[in-house]
Motif scaffolding. Structure first.
Motif, PDB file in Angstrom:
ATOM      1  N   VAL A  20     -13.719 -23.382  22.851  1.00 24.41           N
ATOM      2  CA  VAL A  20     -12.928 -24.475  23.662  1.00 24.41           C
ATOM      3  C   VAL A  20     -13.522 -24.001  25.236  1.00 24.41           C
ATOM      4  N   LEU A  21     -13.269 -22.972  25.747  1.00 27.30           N
ATOM      5  CA  LEU A  21     -13.852 -22.400  27.019  1.00 27.30           C
ATOM      6  C   LEU A  21     -15.385 -23.005  27.230  1.00 27.30           C
ATOM      7  N   GLU A  22     -16.216 -22.916  26.313  1.00 26.47           N
ATOM      8  CA  GLU A  22     -17.539 -23.117  26.604  1.00 26.47           C
ATOM      9  C   GLU A  22     -17.687 -24.755  26.612  1.00 26.47           C
ATOM     10  N   GLU A  23     -16.971 -25.608  25.817  1.00 25.78           N
ATOM     11  CA  GLU A  23     -16.819 -26.931  25.588  1.00 25.78           C
ATOM     12  C   GLU A  23     -16.347 -27.258  27.081  1.00 25.78           C
ATOM     13  N   GLN A  24     -15.280 -26.670  27.635  1.00 24.13           N
ATOM     14  CA  GLN A  24     -14.907 -27.066  29.092  1.00 24.13           C
ATOM     15  C   GLN A  24     -15.727 -26.703  30.122  1.00 24.13           C
ATOM     16  N   GLU A  25     -16.534 -25.825  30.156  1.00 27.92           N
ATOM     17  CA  GLU A  25     -17.411 -25.387  30.893  1.00 27.92           C
ATOM     18  C   GLU A  25     -18.741 -26.576  31.031  1.00 27.92           C
ATOM     19  N   GLU A  26     -18.952 -26.880  29.879  1.00 29.26           N
ATOM     20  CA  GLU A  26     -20.044 -28.064  29.791  1.00 29.26           C
ATOM     21  C   GLU A  26     -19.459 -29.239  30.451  1.00 29.26           C
ATOM     22  N   LEU A  27     -18.108 -29.635  30.034  1.00 30.72           N
ATOM     23  CA  LEU A  27     -17.653 -30.852  30.663  1.00 30.72           C
ATOM     24  C   LEU A  27     -17.702 -30.814  32.087  1.00 30.72           C
ATOM     25  N   GLU A  29     -19.508 -28.896  33.981  1.00 32.17           N
ATOM     26  CA  GLU A  29     -20.897 -28.948  34.615  1.00 32.17           C
ATOM     27  C   GLU A  29     -21.528 -30.434  34.558  1.00 32.17           C
ATOM     28  N   ASP A  30     -21.104 -31.105  33.754  1.00 30.32           N
ATOM     29  CA  ASP A  30     -21.380 -32.706  33.594  1.00 30.32           C
ATOM     30  C   ASP A  30     -20.523 -33.367  34.600  1.00 30.32           C
ATOM     31  N   GLU A  31     -19.462 -33.176  34.804  1.00 29.41           N
ATOM     32  CA  GLU A  31     -18.690 -33.787  35.975  1.00 29.41           C
ATOM     33  C   GLU A  31     -19.206 -33.399  37.203  1.00 29.41           C
ATOM     34  N   ASP A  32     -19.551 -32.407  37.602  1.00 28.83           N
ATOM     35  CA  ASP A  32     -20.243 -32.003  38.780  1.00 28.83           C
ATOM     36  C   ASP A  32     -21.533 -32.447  39.027  1.00 28.83           C
ATOM     37  N   GLU A  33     -22.263 -32.572  38.044  1.00 25.71           N
ATOM     38  CA  GLU A  33     -23.615 -33.037  38.009  1.00 25.71           C
ATOM     39  C   GLU A  33     -23.479 -34.671  38.460  1.00 25.71           C
ATOM     40  N   GLN A  34     -22.510 -35.443  37.975  1.00 23.79           N
ATOM     41  CA  GLN A  34     -22.164 -36.809  38.129  1.00 23.79           C
ATOM     42  C   GLN A  34     -21.692 -36.987  39.453  1.00 23.79           C
ATOM     43  N   GLU A  35     -20.940 -36.067  40.156  1.00 20.65           N
ATOM     44  CA  GLU A  35     -20.288 -36.190  41.322  1.00 20.65           C
ATOM     45  C   GLU A  35     -21.421 -36.018  42.506  1.00 20.65           C
TER      46      GLU A  35
END
Length: 67
Positions: A20-27, A29-35
């Protein structure tokens, strides 16, 4: 949601928590990239608008009657 139930009941394994922590980290990172893309796009639009304003100002100076 399933992990939350497992955590509350004390049945979540360390492996499940790690997943779950790894999934959250990916999310995140994705949000950061989109921002970053959004900010870059806004900066480019803003720069383009500033250049248009500058160009329009030069055009109006050239066509303005001289006294």
């Amino acid at each position: 949601a399933t992990l939350r139930l497992a955590e509350v009941s004390g049945k979540a394994t360390p492996k499940q928590k790690l997943e779950v922590l790894e999934e959250q980290e990916e999310l995140i990172e994705d949000e950061d990239e989109q921002e970053k893309k959004r900010q870059s796009r806004e900066a480019a639009e803003s720069k383009g608008k500033a250049e248009e304003d500058k160009s329009a100002s030069k055009d109006s100076d050239a066509t303005a009657p001289k006294h």
